[in-house]
Scaffold this active site. Structure first.
Site, PDB file in Angstrom:
ATOM      1  N   CYS A 296      32.051 -26.207 -34.850  1.00  0.00           N
ATOM      2  CA  CYS A 296      31.513 -24.826 -35.081  1.00  0.00           C
ATOM      3  C   CYS A 296      30.271 -24.693 -35.513  1.00  0.00           C
ATOM      4  CB  CYS A 296      32.637 -23.740 -35.587  1.00  0.00           C
ATOM      5  SG  CYS A 296      32.084 -22.279 -35.593  1.00  0.00           S
TER       6      CYS A 296
ATOM      7  N   CYS B 159      30.942 -21.538 -42.441  1.00  0.00           N
ATOM      8  CA  CYS B 159      32.112 -20.832 -43.551  1.00  0.00           C
ATOM      9  C   CYS B 159      32.697 -21.713 -44.439  1.00  0.00           C
ATOM     10  CB  CYS B 159      33.235 -20.084 -42.461  1.00  0.00           C
ATOM     11  SG  CYS B 159      32.457 -19.130 -41.066  1.00  0.00           S
TER      12      CYS B 159
ATOM     13  N   CYS C 168      36.326 -22.944 -43.892  1.00  0.00           N
ATOM     14  CA  CYS C 168      36.814 -23.357 -42.587  1.00  0.00           C
ATOM     15  C   CYS C 168      36.738 -25.051 -42.272  1.00  0.00           C
ATOM     16  CB  CYS C 168      36.223 -22.575 -41.485  1.00  0.00           C
ATOM     17  SG  CYS C 168      36.822 -22.691 -39.988  1.00  0.00           S
TER      18      CYS C 168
ATOM     19  N   CYS D 223      48.174 -15.233 -29.811  1.00  0.00           N
ATOM     20  CA  CYS D 223      46.720 -15.142 -30.225  1.00  0.00           C
ATOM     21  C   CYS D 223      45.942 -16.461 -30.066  1.00  0.00           C
ATOM     22  CB  CYS D 223      46.373 -15.111 -31.701  1.00  0.00           C
ATOM     23  SG  CYS D 223      47.483 -13.394 -32.392  1.00  0.00           S
TER      24      CYS D 223
ATOM     25  N   CYS E  14      45.845 -11.648 -28.137  1.00  0.00           N
ATOM     26  CA  CYS E  14      44.505 -11.292 -28.917  1.00  0.00           C
ATOM     27  C   CYS E  14      43.697 -12.627 -28.751  1.00  0.00           C
ATOM     28  CB  CYS E  14      45.137 -11.220 -30.218  1.00  0.00           C
ATOM     29  SG  CYS E  14      44.033 -11.121 -31.777  1.00  0.00           S
TER      30      CYS E  14
ATOM     31  N   CYS F  82      41.800  -6.416 -35.111  1.00  0.00           N
ATOM     32  CA  CYS F  82      42.351  -7.211 -36.053  1.00  0.00           C
ATOM     33  C   CYS F  82      41.437  -7.379 -37.079  1.00  0.00           C
ATOM     34  CB  CYS F  82      43.432  -8.253 -35.331  1.00  0.00           C
ATOM     35  SG  CYS F  82      44.132  -9.362 -36.632  1.00  0.00           S
TER      36      CYS F  82
ATOM     37  N   ARG G 281      49.556  -7.929 -42.022  1.00  0.00           N
ATOM     38  CA  ARG G 281      49.940  -9.365 -41.631  1.00  0.00           C
ATOM     39  C   ARG G 281      49.768 -10.517 -42.678  1.00  0.00           C
ATOM     40  NH1 ARG G 281      47.466 -11.371 -36.508  1.00  0.00           N
ATOM     41  NH2 ARG G 281      49.088  -9.716 -35.512  1.00  0.00           N
TER      42      ARG G 281
HETATM   43  N1  SAM Z   1      35.382 -18.237 -34.914  1.00  0.00           N
HETATM   44  C1  SAM Z   1      35.941 -17.252 -35.178  1.00  0.00           C
HETATM   45  C2  SAM Z   1      35.611 -16.456 -36.182  1.00  0.00           C
HETATM   46  O1  SAM Z   1      35.256 -16.824 -37.269  1.00  0.00           O
HETATM   47  O2  SAM Z   1      35.898 -15.102 -36.146  1.00  0.00           O
HETATM   48  C3  SAM Z   1      37.266 -17.472 -34.665  1.00  0.00           C
HETATM   49  C4  SAM Z   1      38.250 -18.296 -35.599  1.00  0.00           C
HETATM   50  S1  SAM Z   1      38.369 -18.338 -37.293  1.00  0.00           S
HETATM   51  C5  SAM Z   1      39.014 -19.776 -37.595  1.00  0.00           C
HETATM   52  C6  SAM Z   1      39.584 -17.102 -37.678  1.00  0.00           C
HETATM   53  C7  SAM Z   1      39.402 -16.740 -39.308  1.00  0.00           C
HETATM   54  O3  SAM Z   1      40.305 -17.787 -39.790  1.00  0.00           O
HETATM   55  C8  SAM Z   1      38.401 -16.753 -39.872  1.00  0.00           C
HETATM   56  O4  SAM Z   1      37.774 -15.451 -39.989  1.00  0.00           O
HETATM   57  C9  SAM Z   1      39.116 -16.791 -41.458  1.00  0.00           C
HETATM   58  O5  SAM Z   1      39.472 -15.603 -41.979  1.00  0.00           O
HETATM   59  C10 SAM Z   1      40.397 -17.525 -41.108  1.00  0.00           C
HETATM   60  N2  SAM Z   1      40.433 -18.704 -41.829  1.00  0.00           N
HETATM   61  C11 SAM Z   1      39.685 -19.958 -41.335  1.00  0.00           C
HETATM   62  N3  SAM Z   1      40.008 -20.953 -42.218  1.00  0.00           N
HETATM   63  C12 SAM Z   1      40.885 -20.329 -43.135  1.00  0.00           C
HETATM   64  C13 SAM Z   1      41.341 -21.018 -44.159  1.00  0.00           C
HETATM   65  N4  SAM Z   1      41.237 -22.329 -44.556  1.00  0.00           N
HETATM   66  N5  SAM Z   1      42.289 -20.304 -45.065  1.00  0.00           N
HETATM   67  C14 SAM Z   1      42.538 -19.093 -44.793  1.00  0.00           C
HETATM   68  N6  SAM Z   1      41.983 -18.717 -43.617  1.00  0.00           N
HETATM   69  C15 SAM Z   1      41.400 -19.139 -42.943  1.00  0.00           C
HETATM   70 FE1  SF4 Z   2      33.365 -21.332 -37.105  1.00  0.00          FE
HETATM   71 FE2  SF4 Z   2      35.442 -21.607 -38.659  1.00  0.00          FE
HETATM   72 FE3  SF4 Z   2      33.666 -19.920 -39.225  1.00  0.00          FE
HETATM   73 FE4  SF4 Z   2      35.231 -19.202 -37.123  1.00  0.00          FE
HETATM   74  S1  SF4 Z   2      35.575 -19.359 -39.486  1.00  0.00           S
HETATM   75  S2  SF4 Z   2      32.907 -19.127 -37.426  1.00  0.00           S
HETATM   76  S3  SF4 Z   2      35.783 -21.273 -36.495  1.00  0.00           S
HETATM   77  S4  SF4 Z   2      33.401 -21.899 -39.031  1.00  0.00           S
END
Ligand code: SAM
Ligand code: SF4
Ligand code: DTB
Length: 328
Positions: A58, A62, A65, A103, A135, A195, A267
Site C-alpha cells: 500500500c 500508516c 500497518c 468484511c 462490508c 463503520c 466492535r
Molecule cells: N486501506 C484501507 C484503509 O486504510 O482504510 C483499508 C484497510 S486498513 C488495514 C483498515 C484499518 O485496519 C485501519 O484503518 C486501522 O484502523 C486498522 N489496522 C491496521 N493495522 C493495524 C494494527 N497493526 N493494529 C490495529 N489496527 C490496525
Molecule cells: Fe494502506 Fe494499511 Fe494505511 Fe490501509 S491502514 S491505507 S492498508 S497502509
C-alpha cells in the site's frame, strides 16, 4: 425511541468524554452497561469475518500497518486481488462457521475505476446473494464509486479515523484527517452504513482518545459500527516497539464509546486474541456487541473460530443448556 429522549447526543465535548473515561471503573462499567441494555439485546453478539482480498504494497505510510510499502522490513508477501469466486467461496464457509457479516479489506490508498473495482463489485453482489451482510474497506472513494457499491448491495464500509485530529500527523502523513472525513461524508450520502473507529496504544493520550470519540459522536447519525482496535504491534512497522495496551484501558475505551454512542454497535476489534476470556467479558459488560470472527484479521492472527463459538454460546444461552462448561 426518538433521539431527544433516547440519550443520543451529538454535541459531547472532549472534556465531558475524558471525564467519562476517567470515572471510577465500576461507575464507568455500570453506566456503560445501562446504556447498552437500553439500546441493545445484551445476549446478541455480531460476528464479522474479515478477509484480506488484496494484501500489502500500500502506498500510504500508516505507522501501525504491516501492509504499507513504506515499511520494508515487515515480513509480508504482496498479493494481487483475489478472484471473486474464491472470495465468495470463503464467505460461504464463514456463514457455515456462524458469521453474520463478511468484511473485505484491500491495501489500497483509494479505489480506482477499472477491472479491479469491477471485480470487487462482483464480490459484493456474490456475498450478498449468500444472504449475509457485506462490508468493504478499500480506502478513499468518490461519489460514483460509493453509488456503485450501494447498488451492488454493500451493507457497510469501514473507514477508520484511527486517532484524534491532533495526533493524526504522527501516525500518517500521506493523507490528512480531512481526506478521511470526506470519504465518510460520501458514504453517508450514498446510503451506506458507516463503520468507523480507531486504534488505541499508538502513544496517544487519553485526551486524544476522547477527541477521536468527540469527532465520531458529532456525526449525525452516529456511525452504525465503531470498531475499537488495540494496536497489534508488527515487527518492521514504526510502532513495533509500543508497549502492549493495558487491558483496562481497552475496557475504558469500549465503555466510553458505548456511553457517547449508545445505539451504535461497538466492535471489540484487533488485539482481542491477546486478551483473557475474563477481560473480553469485561469489554462485553462495557458494551461491546460485535467482534471480528475467524482465524485471522487481515494479516495477523485472531482468536480462533471454534473457541469463540464455544465461548459465545456461554454468553447467549442458559447454563443448563450448555454442554461446554469445561470451556468456561
Ligand atoms: N486501506 C484501507 C484503509 O486504510 O482504510 C483499508 C484497510 S486498513 C488495514 C483498515 C484499518 O485496519 C485501519 O484503518 C486501522 O484502523 C486498522 N489496522 C491496521 N493495522 C493495524 C494494527 N497493526 N493494529 C490495529 N489496527 C490496525
Ligand atoms: Fe494502506 Fe494499511 Fe494505511 Fe490501509 S491502514 S491505507 S492498508 S497502509
Ligand atoms: C478495523 O477497525 N480493524 C480491522 C478492519 N477494521 C479492517 C483490521 C485490523 C487489522 C489488524 C492488523 C492486520 O491483521 O493486518
Amino acid at each position: 425511541m426518538s433521539e431527544l429522549n433516547s440519550g443520543i447526543r451529538h454535541e459531547w465535548t472532549i472534556e465531558e468524554i475524558e471525564g467519562i473515561y476517567r470515572l471510577p471503573l465500576l461507575e464507568l462499567l455500570g453506566r456503560a452497561n445501562a446504556a447498552h441494555r437500553l439500546h441493545h439485546n445484551p445476549n446478541r453478539m455480531q460476528k464479522a469475518q474479515l478477509l484480506s482480498i488484496k494484501s500489502g504494497g500500500c502506498p500510504e505510510n500508516c505507522a501501525y500497518c504491516p501492509q504499507s510499502a513504506h515499511h520494508r522490513d515487515v515480513d509480508l508477501a504482496r498479493g494481487s486481488l483475489m478472484k471473486p469466486e474464491d472470495v465468495i467461496a470463503i464467505a460461504a464457509e464463514a456463514i457455515a462457521a456462524g458469521a453474520d457479516r463478511f468484511c473485505m479489506g484491500a491495501a489500497w490508498r483509494e479505489i480506482r475505476d477499472g477491472r479491479e473495482f469491477d471485480a470487487v463489485i462482483e464480490m459484493v453482489k456474490g456475498v450478498r446473494a449468500l444472504g449475509i451482510e457485506a462490508c468493504a474497506t478499500l480506502g478513499m472513494l468518490q461519489p460514483h464509486q460509493a453509488e456503485r457499491l450501494a447498488e451492488a448491495g454493500l451493507t457497510a464500509y469501514n473507514h477508520n479515523l484511527d486517532t484524534s485530529p491532533e495526533y493524526y500527523s504522527r501516525i500518517v502523513t500521506t493523507r490528512d484527517y480531512g481526506d478521511r472525513l470526506k470519504t465518510l461524508a460520501v458514504l453517508r450520502t450514498a446510503g451506506i452504513e458507516l463503520c468507523s473507529g480507531g486504534i488505541i496504544g499508538m502513544g496517544e493520550t487519553v485526551h486524544d482518545r476522547a477527541s477521536l470519540l468527540q469527532i465520531l459522536s458529532g456525526f449525525e447519525p452516529h456511525p452504525e459500527t465503531v470498531p475499537i482496535n488495540a494496536l497489534v504491534p508488527v515487527e518492521g512497522t514504526p510502532l513495533a516497539g509500543q508497549p502492549p495496551v493495558a487491558s483496562l484501558d481497552l475496557v475504558r475505551m469500549v465503555a466510553t464509546t458505548r456511553i457517547v454512542m449508545p445505539a451504535s454497535r461497538v466492535r471489540l476489534s484487533a488485539g482481542r486474541s491477546n486478551l483473557s476470556r475474563e477481560v473480553q467479558l469485561l469489554c462485553l459488560v462495557a458494551g461491546a456487541n460485535s467482534i471480528f470472527f475467524g482465524e485471522t484479521l487481515l494479516t495477523t492472527p485472531n482468536a480462533g473460530t471454534s473457541d469463540d463459538m464455544k465461548w459465545l454460546s456461554l454468553i447467549s444461552e442458559p447454563l443448563e443448556q450448555s454442554d461446554v462448561l469445561s470451556a468456561a
